[in-house]
Design a protein around this motif. Structure first.
Motif, PDB file in Angstrom:
ATOM      1  N   MET A 177     -21.531  11.673  74.490  1.00  0.00           N
ATOM      2  CA  MET A 177     -21.505  10.214  74.337  1.00  0.00           C
ATOM      3  C   MET A 177     -22.640   9.588  75.138  1.00  0.00           C
ATOM      4  N   ARG A 178     -23.369   8.687  74.490  1.00  0.00           N
ATOM      5  CA  ARG A 178     -24.579   8.064  75.051  1.00  0.00           C
ATOM      6  C   ARG A 178     -25.713   9.073  75.234  1.00  0.00           C
ATOM      7  N   PHE A 200     -28.536   5.288  67.001  1.00  0.00           N
ATOM      8  CA  PHE A 200     -28.869   4.430  68.132  1.00  0.00           C
ATOM      9  C   PHE A 200     -28.610   2.979  67.767  1.00  0.00           C
ATOM     10  N   SER A 201     -27.634   2.397  68.432  1.00  0.00           N
ATOM     11  CA  SER A 201     -27.301   0.986  68.257  1.00  0.00           C
ATOM     12  C   SER A 201     -26.395   0.627  69.422  1.00  0.00           C
ATOM     13  N   ILE A 238     -22.194  -1.084  70.408  1.00  0.00           N
ATOM     14  CA  ILE A 238     -20.949  -1.618  69.833  1.00  0.00           C
ATOM     15  C   ILE A 238     -21.004  -3.146  69.719  1.00  0.00           C
ATOM     16  N   LEU A 239     -21.973  -3.781  70.384  1.00  0.00           N
ATOM     17  CA  LEU A 239     -22.012  -5.247  70.362  1.00  0.00           C
ATOM     18  C   LEU A 239     -22.998  -5.818  69.349  1.00  0.00           C
ATOM     19  N   PHE A 279     -28.775  -8.367  76.525  1.00  0.00           N
ATOM     20  CA  PHE A 279     -28.555  -7.173  77.339  1.00  0.00           C
ATOM     21  C   PHE A 279     -29.462  -7.240  78.554  1.00  0.00           C
ATOM     22  N   ALA A 302     -26.729  -4.902  81.180  1.00  0.00           N
ATOM     23  CA  ALA A 302     -25.316  -5.148  80.889  1.00  0.00           C
ATOM     24  C   ALA A 302     -25.233  -6.339  79.934  1.00  0.00           C
ATOM     25  N   PRO A 303     -24.321  -6.293  78.976  1.00  0.00           N
ATOM     26  CA  PRO A 303     -24.266  -7.368  77.986  1.00  0.00           C
ATOM     27  C   PRO A 303     -23.739  -8.685  78.562  1.00  0.00           C
ATOM     28  N   GLY A 359     -18.908  -7.328  80.387  1.00  0.00           N
ATOM     29  CA  GLY A 359     -18.006  -6.302  80.889  1.00  0.00           C
ATOM     30  C   GLY A 359     -17.007  -6.922  81.868  1.00  0.00           C
ATOM     31  N   PHE A 418     -14.904   3.434  69.267  1.00  0.00           N
ATOM     32  CA  PHE A 418     -14.836   3.466  70.731  1.00  0.00           C
ATOM     33  C   PHE A 418     -13.835   2.451  71.260  1.00  0.00           C
TER      34      PHE A 418
HETATM   35  O1  1CP Z   1     -26.637   7.964  72.237  1.00  0.00           O
HETATM   36  C1  1CP Z   1     -25.963   6.928  72.176  1.00  0.00           C
HETATM   37  O2  1CP Z   1     -24.705   6.964  72.211  1.00  0.00           O
HETATM   38  C2  1CP Z   1     -26.705   5.652  72.033  1.00  0.00           C
HETATM   39  C3  1CP Z   1     -26.068   4.593  71.231  1.00  0.00           C
HETATM   40  C4  1CP Z   1     -25.064   3.749  72.031  1.00  0.00           C
HETATM   41  C5  1CP Z   1     -23.675   3.741  71.893  1.00  0.00           C
HETATM   42  C6  1CP Z   1     -22.810   4.637  71.017  1.00  0.00           C
HETATM   43  C7  1CP Z   1     -25.391   2.772  73.001  1.00  0.00           C
HETATM   44  C8  1CP Z   1     -26.767   2.450  73.470  1.00  0.00           C
HETATM   45  N1  1CP Z   1     -24.234   2.134  73.380  1.00  0.00           N
HETATM   46  C9  1CP Z   1     -23.169   2.719  72.732  1.00  0.00           C
HETATM   47  C10 1CP Z   1     -21.753   2.371  72.809  1.00  0.00           C
HETATM   48  C11 1CP Z   1     -21.295   1.354  73.793  1.00  0.00           C
HETATM   49  N2  1CP Z   1     -21.934   0.217  74.216  1.00  0.00           N
HETATM   50  C12 1CP Z   1     -20.008   1.377  74.395  1.00  0.00           C
HETATM   51  C13 1CP Z   1     -18.951   2.422  74.087  1.00  0.00           C
HETATM   52  C14 1CP Z   1     -19.178   3.669  74.862  1.00  0.00           C
HETATM   53  C15 1CP Z   1     -18.803   3.592  76.310  1.00  0.00           C
HETATM   54  O3  1CP Z   1     -17.643   3.278  76.609  1.00  0.00           O
HETATM   55  O4  1CP Z   1     -19.670   3.910  77.140  1.00  0.00           O
HETATM   56  C16 1CP Z   1     -19.903   0.253  75.238  1.00  0.00           C
HETATM   57  C17 1CP Z   1     -18.702  -0.126  76.088  1.00  0.00           C
HETATM   58  C18 1CP Z   1     -21.126  -0.480  75.128  1.00  0.00           C
HETATM   59  C19 1CP Z   1     -21.460  -1.761  75.775  1.00  0.00           C
HETATM   60  C20 1CP Z   1     -22.743  -1.666  76.544  1.00  0.00           C
HETATM   61  N3  1CP Z   1     -23.989  -1.713  75.984  1.00  0.00           N
HETATM   62  C21 1CP Z   1     -22.901  -1.437  77.926  1.00  0.00           C
HETATM   63  C22 1CP Z   1     -21.770  -1.213  78.924  1.00  0.00           C
HETATM   64  C23 1CP Z   1     -21.432  -2.466  79.659  1.00  0.00           C
HETATM   65  C24 1CP Z   1     -20.143  -2.335  80.434  1.00  0.00           C
HETATM   66  O5  1CP Z   1     -19.294  -3.205  80.224  1.00  0.00           O
HETATM   67  O6  1CP Z   1     -19.992  -1.382  81.213  1.00  0.00           O
HETATM   68  C25 1CP Z   1     -24.291  -1.397  78.198  1.00  0.00           C
HETATM   69  C26 1CP Z   1     -24.979  -1.234  79.529  1.00  0.00           C
HETATM   70  C27 1CP Z   1     -24.956  -1.553  76.939  1.00  0.00           C
HETATM   71  C28 1CP Z   1     -26.431  -1.477  76.682  1.00  0.00           C
HETATM   72  C29 1CP Z   1     -26.857  -0.156  76.101  1.00  0.00           C
HETATM   73  N4  1CP Z   1     -26.342   0.388  74.940  1.00  0.00           N
HETATM   74  C30 1CP Z   1     -26.955   1.595  74.653  1.00  0.00           C
HETATM   75  C31 1CP Z   1     -27.940   1.805  75.684  1.00  0.00           C
HETATM   76  C32 1CP Z   1     -28.884   2.980  75.746  1.00  0.00           C
HETATM   77  C33 1CP Z   1     -27.868   0.721  76.575  1.00  0.00           C
HETATM   78  C34 1CP Z   1     -28.753   0.505  77.784  1.00  0.00           C
HETATM   79  C35 1CP Z   1     -29.807  -0.454  77.373  1.00  0.00           C
HETATM   80  C36 1CP Z   1     -31.166  -0.190  77.925  1.00  0.00           C
HETATM   81  O7  1CP Z   1     -31.933   0.676  77.415  1.00  0.00           O
HETATM   82  O8  1CP Z   1     -31.563  -0.889  78.850  1.00  0.00           O
END
Ligand code: 1CP
Length: 340
Positions: free
Chosen positions: A25-26, A73-74, A76-77, A89, A92-93, A156, A203
């Motif tokens: 994941m991620r 690559f995308s 959930i938001l 972002f 953090a969103p 978050g 998720f």
């Molecule tokens: O390989 C991959 O999985 C990349 C695609 C992906 C996915 C499936 C990203 C890229 N985000 C997610 C899912 C996601 N996003 C979840 C569910 C998984 C989990 O629980 O970890 C959640 C809760 C989010 C929300 C989100 N987006 C957060 C977390 C905030 C919090 O409340 O803790 C963050 C930091 C993001 C931004 C984000 N999304 C993805 C990346 C690589 C990033 C970082 C952005 C950057 O490059 O600066």
């Protein structure tokens, strides 16, 4: 479709491939220098809107580690685009206008996913082309509650004060919000399958915010509708609920093809809860990637062993990988799982 590596899809469908398939994941993201290189030139929002770059970063961990599945690559938001909710972002969103009252809910548009998320479907097509049938591509969305929590909290949260307040004091409004979100998500997953994804993961990252009875009363019916609709597309559906054993009991009633297990429960215990006829995915603590190589390998082997008691097992972490992870540790993990 003639995929070169079908181990992940075979396991999802309940047959045991020659080795335990693994994805993380991620897996595309900030712990990879090649991702940071791409990200240094564009914002995260722009990256999500550029199908060519989405395809490139989706492929990066496949090239580097030989993982058995890729994930689109995308985020959930991104689905907020179909709801008229603005999110930035940082990374953090941050949601520009949190949704907390009836007037806030009325302001959302709950449009057709297809009218607003075409760039995601274009990214799916680009990823499929880039992967050239080496491994399957997983599409995804947030579960209705996790998606709603970001809208209501405005980002978050630790306590989910606003979300739980709405659920407890205005259950009808909260129910309407979840129902409308679910309708968009149903549409969105259908669009991802039409665009070419081979499996779907939902998720529920924040399911643990609710007590079991509240989850059952306010959330489970909406997630059940989403899973039932998603299953209609003929691709495997994975539900990842981060929470406790009690939520796992509820989640097993959903009939998902694969149950994602978080790291807070031993995999053998989780299999007892969901039943040995269920395919499971998980569940290494992401922080185990910071342990010594020997300890990481020991834990990986133990999870593969435990997974043999399930109908089939997809190896994964029990939550997203930390941005501080050394990529070499992931390489060692993949080798250990494939060799176990
Ligand atoms: O390989 C991959 O999985 C990349 C695609 C992906 C996915 C499936 C990203 C890229 N985000 C997610 C899912 C996601 N996003 C979840 C569910 C998984 C989990 O629980 O970890 C959640 C809760 C989010 C929300 C989100 N987006 C957060 C977390 C905030 C919090 O409340 O803790 C963050 C930091 C993001 C931004 C984000 N999304 C993805 C990346 C690589 C990033 C970082 C952005 C950057 O490059 O600066």
């Amino acid at each position: 479709m003639s995929l070169a590596n079908t181990t992940f899809l075979d396991a999802c469908r309940g047959t045991r491939p020659a080795h335990t398939p693994i994805w993380v994941m991620r897996q595309a993201g900030r712990y990879l220098p090649e991702y940071r290189e791409v990200r240094s030139k564009v914002s995260f929002e722009e990256l999500c809107r550029r199908p060519d770059l989405c395809a490139e970063v989706t492929r990066q961990p496949i090239d580097r580690f030989g993982l058995d599945a890729a994930i689109l690559f995308s985020d959930i938001l991104t689905v907020f685009d179909a709801m008229g909710a603005e999110v930035e972002f940082t990374p953090a969103p941050v949601v520009a206008q949190p949704v907390r009252t009836a007037a806030d809910v009325a302001r959302l548009r709950f449009g057709k996913a297809d009218d607003h998320l075409g760039y995601v479907y274009d990214a799916v097509s680009a990823c499929k082309k880039e992967l050239a049938d080496r491994v399957p591509l997983i599409g995804f969305c947030g579960a209705p509650f996790t998606t709603a929590s970001y809208l209501v909290e405005g980002g978050g949260s630790k306590e989910f004060f606003h979300t739980k307040s709405m659920a407890f004091t205005e259950p009808a409004l909260f129910g309407r919000l979840l129902e409308s979100i679910t309708t968009v998500l149903v549409d969105y997953l259908a669009g991802q399958v039409r665009a070419g994804v081979d499996a779907l993961q939902i998720f529920e990252s924040w399911g643990s915010a609710l007590a079991p009875e509240d989850y059952r009363a306010h959330v489970l019916p909406h997630l059940a509708r989403l899973v039932a609709e998603a299953k209609g597309h003929g691709v495997p559906v994975i539900v990842f609920v981060r929470g406790n054993a009690s939520l796992l009991e509820q989640a097993k009633t959903l009939g998902a093809d694969v149950m994602g297990i978080d790291w807070s429960i031993e995999l053998s215990r989780a299999i007892e809860v969901v039943g040995t006829d269920q395919v499971v995915q998980g569940n290494l603590d992401p922080m185990a990637l910071f342990a010594t190589p020997q300890e990481l390998e020991r834990r990986a082997r133990a999870i593969v062993e435990a997974g043999r008691r399930a109908r089939a097992h997809v190896f994964n972490l029990g939550h997203g990988i930390s941005r501080f992870t050394d990529p070499d540790a992931v390489a060692r993990l993949v080798a250990a799982v494939h060799a176990a």
